[in-house]
Write a protein that holds these residues in place. Sequence first.
Motif, PDB file in Angstrom:
ATOM      1  N   ALA A  12       7.929  78.172  58.511  1.00  0.00           N
ATOM      2  CA  ALA A  12       7.248  76.933  58.134  1.00  0.00           C
ATOM      3  C   ALA A  12       8.124  76.123  57.183  1.00  0.00           C
ATOM      4  O   ALA A  12       8.975  76.670  56.471  1.00  0.00           O
ATOM      5  N   THR A  13       7.914  74.827  57.178  1.00  0.00           N
ATOM      6  CA  THR A  13       8.663  73.914  56.317  1.00  0.00           C
ATOM      7  C   THR A  13       8.628  74.362  54.860  1.00  0.00           C
ATOM      8  O   THR A  13       9.633  74.257  54.155  1.00  0.00           O
ATOM      9  N   THR A  14       7.503  74.874  54.411  1.00  0.00           N
ATOM     10  CA  THR A  14       7.393  75.316  53.019  1.00  0.00           C
ATOM     11  C   THR A  14       8.330  76.473  52.698  1.00  0.00           C
ATOM     12  O   THR A  14       8.762  76.626  51.560  1.00  0.00           O
ATOM     13  N   GLU A  15       8.671  77.286  53.707  1.00  0.00           N
ATOM     14  CA  GLU A  15       9.605  78.388  53.504  1.00  0.00           C
ATOM     15  C   GLU A  15      11.060  77.915  53.607  1.00  0.00           C
ATOM     16  O   GLU A  15      11.963  78.535  53.035  1.00  0.00           O
ATOM     17  N   VAL A  16      11.285  76.824  54.336  1.00  0.00           N
ATOM     18  CA  VAL A  16      12.623  76.274  54.514  1.00  0.00           C
ATOM     19  C   VAL A  16      13.054  75.478  53.283  1.00  0.00           C
ATOM     20  O   VAL A  16      14.209  75.560  52.844  1.00  0.00           O
ATOM     21  N   GLU A  17      12.135  74.711  52.711  1.00  0.00           N
ATOM     22  CA  GLU A  17      12.448  73.771  51.626  1.00  0.00           C
ATOM     23  C   GLU A  17      13.236  74.359  50.455  1.00  0.00           C
ATOM     24  O   GLU A  17      14.150  73.701  49.962  1.00  0.00           O
ATOM     25  N   PRO A  18      12.959  75.568  49.990  1.00  0.00           N
ATOM     26  CA  PRO A  18      13.728  76.091  48.850  1.00  0.00           C
ATOM     27  C   PRO A  18      15.228  76.273  49.134  1.00  0.00           C
ATOM     28  O   PRO A  18      16.020  76.413  48.210  1.00  0.00           O
ATOM     29  N   HIS A  19      15.608  76.240  50.399  1.00  0.00           N
ATOM     30  CA  HIS A  19      17.001  76.494  50.778  1.00  0.00           C
ATOM     31  C   HIS A  19      17.746  75.224  51.173  1.00  0.00           C
ATOM     32  O   HIS A  19      18.920  75.292  51.552  1.00  0.00           O
ATOM     33  N   VAL A  20      17.094  74.068  51.078  1.00  0.00           N
ATOM     34  CA  VAL A  20      17.702  72.809  51.513  1.00  0.00           C
ATOM     35  C   VAL A  20      18.952  72.479  50.699  1.00  0.00           C
ATOM     36  O   VAL A  20      19.991  72.103  51.264  1.00  0.00           O
ATOM     37  N   ALA A  66      26.743  81.871  60.167  1.00  0.00           N
ATOM     38  CA  ALA A  66      26.053  82.949  59.450  1.00  0.00           C
ATOM     39  C   ALA A  66      26.043  82.733  57.939  1.00  0.00           C
ATOM     40  O   ALA A  66      25.223  83.324  57.229  1.00  0.00           O
ATOM     41  N   GLU A  67      26.935  81.873  57.422  1.00  0.00           N
ATOM     42  CA  GLU A  67      26.978  81.573  55.992  1.00  0.00           C
ATOM     43  C   GLU A  67      25.870  80.630  55.546  1.00  0.00           C
ATOM     44  O   GLU A  67      25.592  80.530  54.351  1.00  0.00           O
ATOM     45  N   ASP A  68      25.281  79.888  56.476  1.00  0.00           N
ATOM     46  CA  ASP A  68      24.271  78.892  56.121  1.00  0.00           C
ATOM     47  C   ASP A  68      23.134  79.569  55.354  1.00  0.00           C
ATOM     48  O   ASP A  68      22.592  80.577  55.804  1.00  0.00           O
ATOM     49  N   PRO A  69      22.764  79.030  54.196  1.00  0.00           N
ATOM     50  CA  PRO A  69      21.658  79.603  53.433  1.00  0.00           C
ATOM     51  C   PRO A  69      20.348  79.705  54.224  1.00  0.00           C
ATOM     52  O   PRO A  69      19.564  80.616  53.987  1.00  0.00           O
ATOM     53  N   VAL A  71      20.148  80.535  57.362  1.00  0.00           N
ATOM     54  CA  VAL A  71      20.304  81.747  58.168  1.00  0.00           C
ATOM     55  C   VAL A  71      20.197  82.976  57.283  1.00  0.00           C
ATOM     56  O   VAL A  71      19.498  83.935  57.609  1.00  0.00           O
ATOM     57  N   ARG A  72      20.873  82.942  56.140  1.00  0.00           N
ATOM     58  CA  ARG A  72      20.824  84.087  55.216  1.00  0.00           C
ATOM     59  C   ARG A  72      19.408  84.400  54.744  1.00  0.00           C
ATOM     60  O   ARG A  72      19.061  85.550  54.532  1.00  0.00           O
ATOM     61  N   ALA A  73      18.592  83.346  54.615  1.00  0.00           N
ATOM     62  CA  ALA A  73      17.210  83.531  54.176  1.00  0.00           C
ATOM     63  C   ALA A  73      16.284  83.896  55.333  1.00  0.00           C
ATOM     64  O   ALA A  73      15.105  84.208  55.114  1.00  0.00           O
ATOM     65  N   GLY A  74      16.786  83.836  56.554  1.00  0.00           N
ATOM     66  CA  GLY A  74      15.978  84.189  57.714  1.00  0.00           C
ATOM     67  C   GLY A  74      14.992  83.107  58.142  1.00  0.00           C
ATOM     68  O   GLY A  74      14.065  83.394  58.893  1.00  0.00           O
ATOM     69  N   VAL A  75      15.208  81.870  57.668  1.00  0.00           N
ATOM     70  CA  VAL A  75      14.272  80.796  58.008  1.00  0.00           C
ATOM     71  C   VAL A  75      14.774  79.931  59.167  1.00  0.00           C
ATOM     72  O   VAL A  75      14.072  79.029  59.628  1.00  0.00           O
ATOM     73  N   ALA A  76      15.995  80.195  59.646  1.00  0.00           N
ATOM     74  CA  ALA A  76      16.550  79.435  60.760  1.00  0.00           C
ATOM     75  C   ALA A  76      17.617  80.272  61.462  1.00  0.00           C
ATOM     76  O   ALA A  76      18.126  81.250  60.906  1.00  0.00           O
ATOM     77  N   ALA A  77      17.945  79.859  62.686  1.00  0.00           N
ATOM     78  CA  ALA A  77      18.992  80.528  63.466  1.00  0.00           C
ATOM     79  C   ALA A  77      19.767  79.469  64.248  1.00  0.00           C
ATOM     80  O   ALA A  77      19.219  78.421  64.593  1.00  0.00           O
ATOM     81  N   TYR A  78      21.036  79.759  64.484  1.00  0.00           N
ATOM     82  CA  TYR A  78      21.891  78.868  65.253  1.00  0.00           C
ATOM     83  C   TYR A  78      22.110  79.411  66.662  1.00  0.00           C
ATOM     84  O   TYR A  78      22.228  80.631  66.854  1.00  0.00           O
TER      85      TYR A  78
END
Length: 112
Positions: A12-20, A66-69, A71-78
């Motif tokens: 969810a967006t709320t989980e993504v926002e801290p890593h923007v 894989a370095e993207d924060p 991805v590291r936080a598990g909130v997105a994938a490439y």
Amino acid sequence: MLHLLTLRYLAATTEVEPHVAGHVHFLERYHRQGIFLISGPTVPAEEGGVIVARGVDRAHMEDIAAEDPFVRAGVAAYQVVTIAPGRMHPMVSDLLAEPLVRAGSERGDLPR
């Protein structure tokens, strides 16, 4: 090589926002190095984003993704799609003609 990276949110967006902020720093780093040519959100933005990259092989591109924060936080994938351009508009041919990584150079040798 040219790569198309499609970023898809897994949370969810709320989980993504801290890593923007970290994600923006990640984008800026690779734009400065000349590896990322274009980056931006999809439309609608809630789905994720896209990056067009160049100058490194696919394995290195996957390491970079894989370095993207996110991805590291598990909130997105490439998803990485590698393209071997056969035809291109003259406006971009010079930009894509010069590789960033010369044969025999190490990944750490890229400009910062």
